[in-house]
Design a protein around this motif. Sequence first.
Motif, PDB file in Angstrom:
ATOM      1  N   LEU A   1       0.939  -1.173  -0.055  1.00 39.40           N
ATOM      2  CA  LEU A   1       0.087   0.047   0.091  1.00 39.40           C
ATOM      3  C   LEU A   1       0.876   1.386   0.055  1.00 39.40           C
ATOM      4  CD1 LEU A   1      -2.649  -0.869   2.786  1.00 39.40           C
ATOM      5  CD2 LEU A   1      -2.932  -1.356   0.222  1.00 39.40           C
ATOM      6  N   VAL A   2       0.723   1.979  -0.957  1.00 42.82           N
ATOM      7  CA  VAL A   2       1.338   3.343  -1.194  1.00 42.82           C
ATOM      8  C   VAL A   2       0.639   4.399  -0.380  1.00 42.82           C
ATOM      9  CG1 VAL A   2       2.736   4.828  -2.785  1.00 42.82           C
ATOM     10  CG2 VAL A   2       2.692   2.206  -2.702  1.00 42.82           C
ATOM     11  N   LEU A   3       0.863   5.016   0.437  1.00 46.50           N
ATOM     12  CA  LEU A   3      -0.085   6.258   1.083  1.00 46.50           C
ATOM     13  C   LEU A   3       0.423   7.364   0.689  1.00 46.50           C
ATOM     14  CD1 LEU A   3      -2.412   5.357   2.852  1.00 46.50           C
ATOM     15  CD2 LEU A   3      -1.073   6.231   4.826  1.00 46.50           C
ATOM     16  N   VAL A   4      -0.320   8.236   0.227  1.00 49.22           N
ATOM     17  CA  VAL A   4       0.045   9.816  -0.022  1.00 49.22           C
ATOM     18  C   VAL A   4      -0.973  10.672   0.622  1.00 49.22           C
ATOM     19  CG1 VAL A   4       0.051  11.248  -2.154  1.00 49.22           C
ATOM     20  CG2 VAL A   4       0.666   9.085  -2.421  1.00 49.22           C
ATOM     21  N   ASP A   5      -0.311  11.854   1.254  1.00 48.91           N
ATOM     22  CA  ASP A   5      -1.205  12.791   1.840  1.00 48.91           C
ATOM     23  C   ASP A   5      -1.652  13.798   0.961  1.00 48.91           C
ATOM     24  OD1 ASP A   5      -2.217  14.790   3.332  1.00 48.91           O
ATOM     25  OD2 ASP A   5      -0.354  15.304   4.575  1.00 48.91           O
ATOM     26  N   VAL A   6      -2.854  13.898   0.425  1.00 45.38           N
ATOM     27  CA  VAL A   6      -3.499  14.508  -0.577  1.00 45.38           C
ATOM     28  C   VAL A   6      -3.779  16.052  -0.036  1.00 45.38           C
ATOM     29  CG1 VAL A   6      -4.526  12.828  -1.664  1.00 45.38           C
ATOM     30  CG2 VAL A   6      -5.905  13.991  -0.195  1.00 45.38           C
ATOM     31  N   SER A   7      -3.551  16.343   1.260  1.00 45.09           N
ATOM     32  CA  SER A   7      -3.722  17.568   1.825  1.00 45.09           C
ATOM     33  C   SER A   7      -2.291  18.425   1.851  1.00 45.09           C
ATOM     34  CB  SER A   7      -4.419  17.696   3.355  1.00 45.09           C
ATOM     35  OG  SER A   7      -3.087  17.054   4.074  1.00 45.09           O
ATOM     36  N   ASP A   8      -1.577  17.812   1.379  1.00 47.14           N
ATOM     37  CA  ASP A   8       0.132  18.597   1.386  1.00 47.14           C
ATOM     38  C   ASP A   8      -0.099  19.009  -0.098  1.00 47.14           C
ATOM     39  OD1 ASP A   8       2.457  19.487   1.114  1.00 47.14           O
ATOM     40  OD2 ASP A   8       3.186  18.016   2.466  1.00 47.14           O
ATOM     41  N   HIS A   9      -0.398  20.149  -0.526  1.00 48.56           N
ATOM     42  CA  HIS A   9      -0.094  20.692  -1.945  1.00 48.56           C
ATOM     43  C   HIS A   9       1.183  20.602  -2.558  1.00 48.56           C
ATOM     44  CE1 HIS A   9       0.436  24.388   0.290  1.00 48.56           C
ATOM     45  NE2 HIS A   9       1.283  25.061  -0.872  1.00 48.56           N
TER      46      HIS A   9
ATOM     47  N   LYS B   1      -6.460  11.422   3.863  1.00 50.76           N
ATOM     48  CA  LYS B   1      -6.623  13.027   4.268  1.00 50.76           C
ATOM     49  C   LYS B   1      -7.554  13.534   3.024  1.00 50.76           C
ATOM     50  CE  LYS B   1      -2.521  12.930   6.964  1.00 50.76           C
ATOM     51  NZ  LYS B   1      -1.216  13.825   7.261  1.00 50.76           N
ATOM     52  N   VAL B   2      -8.408  12.788   2.316  1.00 52.12           N
ATOM     53  CA  VAL B   2      -9.062  13.531   1.419  1.00 52.12           C
ATOM     54  C   VAL B   2     -10.127  14.311   1.972  1.00 52.12           C
ATOM     55  CG1 VAL B   2      -8.871  11.758  -0.252  1.00 52.12           C
ATOM     56  CG2 VAL B   2     -10.808  11.367   1.451  1.00 52.12           C
ATOM     57  N   ASP B   3     -10.617  14.260   3.445  1.00 52.98           N
ATOM     58  CA  ASP B   3     -11.667  14.902   4.185  1.00 52.98           C
ATOM     59  C   ASP B   3     -11.131  16.609   4.006  1.00 52.98           C
ATOM     60  OD1 ASP B   3      -9.841  13.762   5.741  1.00 52.98           O
ATOM     61  OD2 ASP B   3     -10.726  14.471   7.593  1.00 52.98           O
ATOM     62  N   ILE B   4      -9.893  16.735   4.216  1.00 52.00           N
ATOM     63  CA  ILE B   4      -9.091  17.936   4.385  1.00 52.00           C
ATOM     64  C   ILE B   4      -9.109  18.721   3.084  1.00 52.00           C
ATOM     65  CG2 ILE B   4      -7.044  19.143   5.238  1.00 52.00           C
ATOM     66  CD1 ILE B   4      -6.495  17.059   6.916  1.00 52.00           C
ATOM     67  N   LEU B   5      -9.088  18.185   1.736  1.00 48.46           N
ATOM     68  CA  LEU B   5      -9.065  18.623   0.576  1.00 48.46           C
ATOM     69  C   LEU B   5     -10.373  19.392   0.486  1.00 48.46           C
ATOM     70  CD1 LEU B   5      -7.279  18.828  -1.760  1.00 48.46           C
ATOM     71  CD2 LEU B   5      -8.106  16.993  -2.651  1.00 48.46           C
TER      72      LEU B   5
ATOM     73  N   LYS C   1     -11.039  21.287  -2.573  1.00 50.24           N
ATOM     74  CA  LYS C   1     -11.373  21.119  -4.020  1.00 50.24           C
ATOM     75  C   LYS C   1     -11.355  19.579  -4.329  1.00 50.24           C
ATOM     76  CE  LYS C   1      -9.801  25.878  -4.903  1.00 50.24           C
ATOM     77  NZ  LYS C   1      -9.034  26.794  -5.867  1.00 50.24           N
ATOM     78  N   LYS C   2     -12.636  18.911  -4.128  1.00 47.09           N
ATOM     79  CA  LYS C   2     -12.432  17.388  -4.380  1.00 47.09           C
ATOM     80  C   LYS C   2     -12.193  17.122  -5.760  1.00 47.09           C
ATOM     81  CE  LYS C   2     -13.584  16.144  -0.041  1.00 47.09           C
ATOM     82  NZ  LYS C   2     -13.305  17.391   0.719  1.00 47.09           N
ATOM     83  N   PHE C   3     -12.276  17.928  -6.874  1.00 52.44           N
ATOM     84  CA  PHE C   3     -12.023  17.659  -8.087  1.00 52.44           C
ATOM     85  C   PHE C   3     -10.763  17.453  -8.522  1.00 52.44           C
ATOM     86  CE2 PHE C   3     -12.766  22.036  -8.253  1.00 52.44           C
ATOM     87  CZ  PHE C   3     -11.525  22.679  -8.795  1.00 52.44           C
ATOM     88  N   LEU C   4      -9.780  18.034  -7.690  1.00 51.81           N
ATOM     89  CA  LEU C   4      -8.488  17.980  -7.663  1.00 51.81           C
ATOM     90  C   LEU C   4      -7.908  16.638  -7.491  1.00 51.81           C
ATOM     91  CD1 LEU C   4      -7.235  20.983  -5.698  1.00 51.81           C
ATOM     92  CD2 LEU C   4      -7.386  20.727  -8.399  1.00 51.81           C
ATOM     93  N   LEU C   5      -8.821  15.596  -6.951  1.00 56.18           N
ATOM     94  CA  LEU C   5      -8.281  14.209  -6.769  1.00 56.18           C
ATOM     95  C   LEU C   5      -8.216  13.440  -8.169  1.00 56.18           C
ATOM     96  CD1 LEU C   5     -10.951  13.332  -4.120  1.00 56.18           C
ATOM     97  CD2 LEU C   5      -8.233  13.541  -3.829  1.00 56.18           C
ATOM     98  N   LEU C   6      -8.867  13.980  -9.235  1.00 55.71           N
ATOM     99  CA  LEU C   6      -8.646  13.421 -10.384  1.00 55.71           C
ATOM    100  C   LEU C   6      -7.316  13.736 -10.903  1.00 55.71           C
ATOM    101  CD1 LEU C   6     -12.265  13.989 -12.134  1.00 55.71           C
ATOM    102  CD2 LEU C   6     -11.536  11.895 -10.981  1.00 55.71           C
ATOM    103  N   GLU C   7      -6.985  15.115 -10.847  1.00 56.83           N
ATOM    104  CA  GLU C   7      -5.576  15.450 -11.349  1.00 56.83           C
ATOM    105  C   GLU C   7      -4.511  14.847 -10.632  1.00 56.83           C
ATOM    106  OE1 GLU C   7      -3.109  19.607 -10.825  1.00 56.83           O
ATOM    107  OE2 GLU C   7      -5.243  19.771 -11.573  1.00 56.83           O
ATOM    108  N   ILE C   8      -4.772  14.534  -9.234  1.00 58.44           N
ATOM    109  CA  ILE C   8      -3.845  13.838  -8.583  1.00 58.44           C
ATOM    110  C   ILE C   8      -3.753  12.422  -8.867  1.00 58.44           C
ATOM    111  CG2 ILE C   8      -3.156  13.181  -6.039  1.00 58.44           C
ATOM    112  CD1 ILE C   8      -4.678  15.826  -5.000  1.00 58.44           C
TER     113      ILE C   8
END
Length: 474
Positions: A194-202, A230-234, A236-243
Amino acid sequence: MAAPMAAAAARAAFWAAGAAAAGPLRLGAARLPGSRWSGRSSALGRILGVPARWSGRSSALGRILGIPAEAPPAALGQHPPPVATDKEEQKRLLENRPDQPQNPKVLRIAVIGAPNAGKSTLSNQLLGRKVFPVSKKVHTTRCKAWGVITHEDTQLIILDTPGLTNPLKAKRHNLDEAMLTDPWDSMKCADLVLVLVDVSDHWTRNSLSKEVLKCLSQFPHTPSVLVLNKVDILKKKFLLLEIVADLTEGIVNGKKLEVKSAFKQDSSSSAKSPLQITQPSPPESKVPGSPCGQEKNQAQEGSALDRSSVAGGAGTGEAQGPKHYGPEDLKDMKGWPHFQEIFMLAALHGEEVDTLKRYLLMQAKPGPWEFHSDVLTNQSPQEICDNIIREKVLEYLPLEVPYGVTQVTDIWEEGECGELLIVQSLLVPRESHKRMLIGRGGKVISRIAQEAGQDLMNAFLCDVRLKLKVEVKG
């Protein structure tokens, strides 16, 4: 000898009574918090699906490919066992022959990622009990530790590892050599990573660290799963697609994904335009009643998933299997193109952890269990105690100060009624550090003892009396 045996019996009775009264353990809710970008009927809800898994049944991609949705599954799991408070008792448990079921299955899972991505938080949520230290400071986990999940005939072994770092950072934080080697050792014996990434860290969310990429490239044939935390902190949720597009190099489970603007951005608007993903589809006969057209018609109110016509799914959308990547290849890579699945969750609050846990249970392969079902972790009770106290010290001391604290356990005793008495000395290098750790009126050290004691009670399922002393190193 009688006191530890009585304490163990009391804990077992308390655990059994609690499990019977409370019923199944629920680890999380199937919803991403936020504005109109979240929920079942929102744009993001249609893209991510609920549960938030990229492909398979009950996901957005699964609906587009015409896979029938599953009924909501039942809640997972029995209550996890407590950790033994006696070192010898824990040692006996670890040495016990596993109580093998008729058709045992097992899966060894390495959890890797950059420091402070939430690896230990996720591991604790998967286990259902806190046995790994968690802090906002980096390098809270100092060495690898194993957690054991036993569910029916399946055993999952979670290999919680320190954050992948480099020798320069290790020297700065006074880290042991094990901090550099433990993640690699875990990868060697893992069946899945499992590769974990913190999406709240821009600053870091759009690329995997070079250490993570190097680790994956050395084990390209070990199945890997991307977990966005940490998707709850993000906001602008549409940025998840770009990530997702960046972290996967545009390829998920062997399929190429094309990310593009759903419509041209209004120059007068400061908001970023939603994104559209093009996914190769199977033959038309296999997708009766596909909702793809409905999704496309709703692109103007959010984001949408579209598909291109590729007969038999064997056209240009197919990607090649894992290959060996050299240092030159990794220089230009931001992501890893061989992830089998993507999960989006909030480990701190347990959201979508249950979805990930079900997936891991399904990935287990036939094989003998490695631990008895009463084992929760391979750590000794003293190691758990040290780690939890150090977690609190990291939280309450500023900057680099907590990394110089040395812990010495003076007393570890079990009382006649099963209570555990722990006295520990915290040794600091300077008098100023001692004053910081004690705090005005002893408030800081009292809070550390209170919070650590509560966590230890939850781990051992017994009363814990924790006393902390602060001294300057001689």
